[in-house]
Write a protein that holds these residues in place. Structure first.
Motif: not given
Length: 343
Positions: A2-3, A6, A81-82, A10, A78
């Motif tokens: 996930k990181r 992101l 991140e959520e 981003a 998004t």
């Protein structure tokens, strides 16, 4: 995972936000009276295209819908991140790549079996499902070109005679999925070679597909790499619009058939309403909406395709699985930046 997703998304968001959606991001909501059920949808589909579809759903079911519009890549980042705290119940993406990115983050619930049975296997996974089809084409000026002058492969646009005559929208999610498909089908080296060739062709870089079509009509470029359904929409508004769609040969990387589709968030506490929304998109009414209002291919059997389109079974893209596109999305964005097509 996930990181990593992101961080890379981003990095690409400033370009993506500028025009990665069907057209441009917006914020809106639709609501109606009903039985008390509510639903929050993150929509990578533009409000102009699908706003009435949400109203249609609310009228048919009574479920009130809050919609957050944006581009698909932005919304995928998004949601990642959520995480489990996301207020979204449904992710409605304009392409399979963004859906795959959310699937890779482990945030989607299984697709209900009844819905999966309605859609051909090549247009779904066990975590997301296509709701309409969109074919990649070469749009061209009917004032300056004949169809017989156009190559049968996207690779042949590297020829010198196309220098300064080509336009396309690198920030667009559909363009990025097309590049991802090329990387899978041809390999990394050939895909990079083609992109570097395109950069040397002095292309006109645009924000979205509609800008690309209009640039052709205005004489700024002769050909553009877009999805098929923007042209019938423009022709409906402006009869005589001097642009036509050219379908490339079967199996060509420029012939990708992608989907717009839906993923149900595993963290949602409104699974029933989310499934009702999916059921509506796959119902005859929902599928006719795509065919007659957005000019996309319906994916459920028995619904007529849009006027002036080839039968979907006659449009063959590269031999890849759409489920592979999500995994490629972050590195495709990096590649486009590396060759100078995305700033």
């Amino acid at each position: 995972m996930k990181r990593t997703l992101l961080a890379i998304l981003a990095l690409a968001l400033p370009a993506a936000v500028a025009g990665c959606g069907d057209d441009e991001p917006s914020s809106s909501s639709s609501a109606g009276g009903g039985d008390g059920q509510r639903l929050t949808v993150y929509s990578g589909r533009n409000e102009r295209l699908v706003g009435d579809l949400f109203k249609q759903f609310t009228k048919a079911t009574g479920v009130q819908v809050q919609v957050r519009y944006g581009d698909s890549a932005e919304l995928a980042a998004t949601i990642a991140e959520e995480g489990d705290a996301s207020p979204a119940d449904v992710f409605f993406s304009q392409d399979a790549g963004a859906l795959g990115a959310v699937q890779q983050a482990g945030l989607l619930a299984p697709v209900p079996a009844a819905a999966a049975a309605k859609v051909p296997e090549r247009f779904r996974t066990d975590r997301w499902i296509g709701t309409s089809g969109r074919a990649r084409v070469v749009a061209y000026s009917t004032e300056r070109l004949k169809a017989s002058q156009l190559p049968s492969s996207i690779l042949d646009f590297c020829d010198d005679r196309w220098e300064g005559k080509i336009g396309f929208p690198p920030p667009n999610a559909s363009f990025q999925s097309f590049v991802s498909a090329m990387r899978i089908a041809l390999g990394e080296e050939r895909a990079r070679d083609w992109l570097e060739c395109m950069e040397r062709q002095d292309p006109t870089l645009l924000e979205n597909n509609i800008q690309t079509e209009e640039a052709i009509a205005d004489g700024e470029i002769d050909v553009g790499f877009v999805n098929h359904y923007y042209l019938p929409e423009l022709k409906a508004e402006r009869p005589g619009f001097p642009v036509a769609n050219h379908f490339l040969k079967a199996g060509d990387p420029g012939s990708l058939v992608n989907v717009a589709g839906v993923g149900l968030l595993a963290s949602s506490e409104r699974q029933d309403a989310a499934r009702r929304f999916l059921d509506h998109l796959l119902s005859p009414a929902g599928q006719r909406y795509f065919s007659t209002r957005t000019f996309e291919y319906p994916l459920v059997a028995g619904i007529p395709r849009p006027r002036e389109t080839r039968p979907l079974e006659d449009v063959h893209g590269p031999d890849i699985a759409l489920s592979e596109l999500g995994e490629k999305l972050p590195s495709t964005l990096e590649l486009l930046q590396d060759v100078g097509l995305v700033k």
